[in-house]
Design an enzyme around this catalytic site. Sequence first.
Site, short mmCIF file in Angstrom:
data_model
loop_
_atom_site.label_atom_id
_atom_site.label_comp_id
_atom_site.label_asym_id
_atom_site.label_seq_id
_atom_site.Cartn_x
_atom_site.Cartn_y
_atom_site.Cartn_z
N ASP A 25 0.43 -1.40 -0.14
CA ASP A 25 0.10 0.15 -0.51
C ASP A 25 0.94 1.22 0.42
O ASP A 25 0.48 2.32 -0.69
CB ASP A 25 -1.47 -0.20 1.13
CG ASP A 25 -1.58 1.49 1.32
OD1 ASP A 25 -2.46 1.43 0.55
OD2 ASP A 25 -1.39 2.16 1.81
N GLU A 80 -1.98 -5.31 -3.08
CA GLU A 80 -1.23 -4.56 -2.70
C GLU A 80 0.38 -5.64 -1.88
O GLU A 80 1.38 -5.74 -2.05
CB GLU A 80 -2.22 -3.71 -1.79
CG GLU A 80 -2.84 -2.72 -1.83
CD GLU A 80 -3.77 -2.09 -1.02
OE1 GLU A 80 -4.14 -0.50 -1.35
OE2 GLU A 80 -3.63 -2.28 0.48
#
Length: 249
Positions: free
Chosen positions: A54, A126
């Site tokens: 992320d 992610e």
Amino acid sequence: MSKQEEAIQRLKVKLGFRWHNPALLTQALTHSSCVHESRGHGLCHNQRLEFLGDAVLELLISEHLYQMFPDRTEGELTKKRAASVCEPSLAKVARGLDLGRCLRMGRGEERSGGRERPSILADAFEALLGAIYLDQGLEVTRKFVLACLQPVIEDVVAGRLDRDYKTELQETLQQTSPEPLSYVIMNETGPDHNKTFTAGVIYRGQVIGRGNGHSKKEAEQQAAKDAFAHLGVIRAAVPKNGSTSKLPE
């Protein structure tokens, strides 16, 4: 070879490099429900890699948009970044990589449609970025991210993506008052691998919208969307002189 193993082999071909530490890929493709059902047994789920991915994703997309739009303001760039890396956008990219079929997950999660759940797909993407970053470094990760997300960014620029309610709500209310919004998770239900979150958006001390989702991001977007349904009432409750009035419950 199982269908899952075939899907993972196809993913490796798409990635186009040889893993130095293949265990990172295995971890990136392991959902927490798999670890939960197997009671550990040496398995590591992908949540830590998701955390790292992320951050890497935000950096790379921020850099790309900064270079792509040299005349845009911070607010405009933030809005484009939010739309580019939001859950629906990442889930769409994950589907293109067939990540759902690659995931190791518990039987219960699979039966409930987990392989197609946007929150799980976005998190898996992610996590994959986090694994690539650790295994291959920043430059390889940058090339992969931009190759995957370029169509999404083009859709953002053309205004073809779903609305980012959080950013729009913030911008709309700050036309009346500079006071920021905040979000709070009000409730969590379900097992760790299949939670439902309830989020509230707070403005001037009042909850002005609520929403549910299978991820905190999804719940917050739904809360912001709910607040738009009361936007006229909210505006009326915040006079231009900045005094505080009671907002809708």
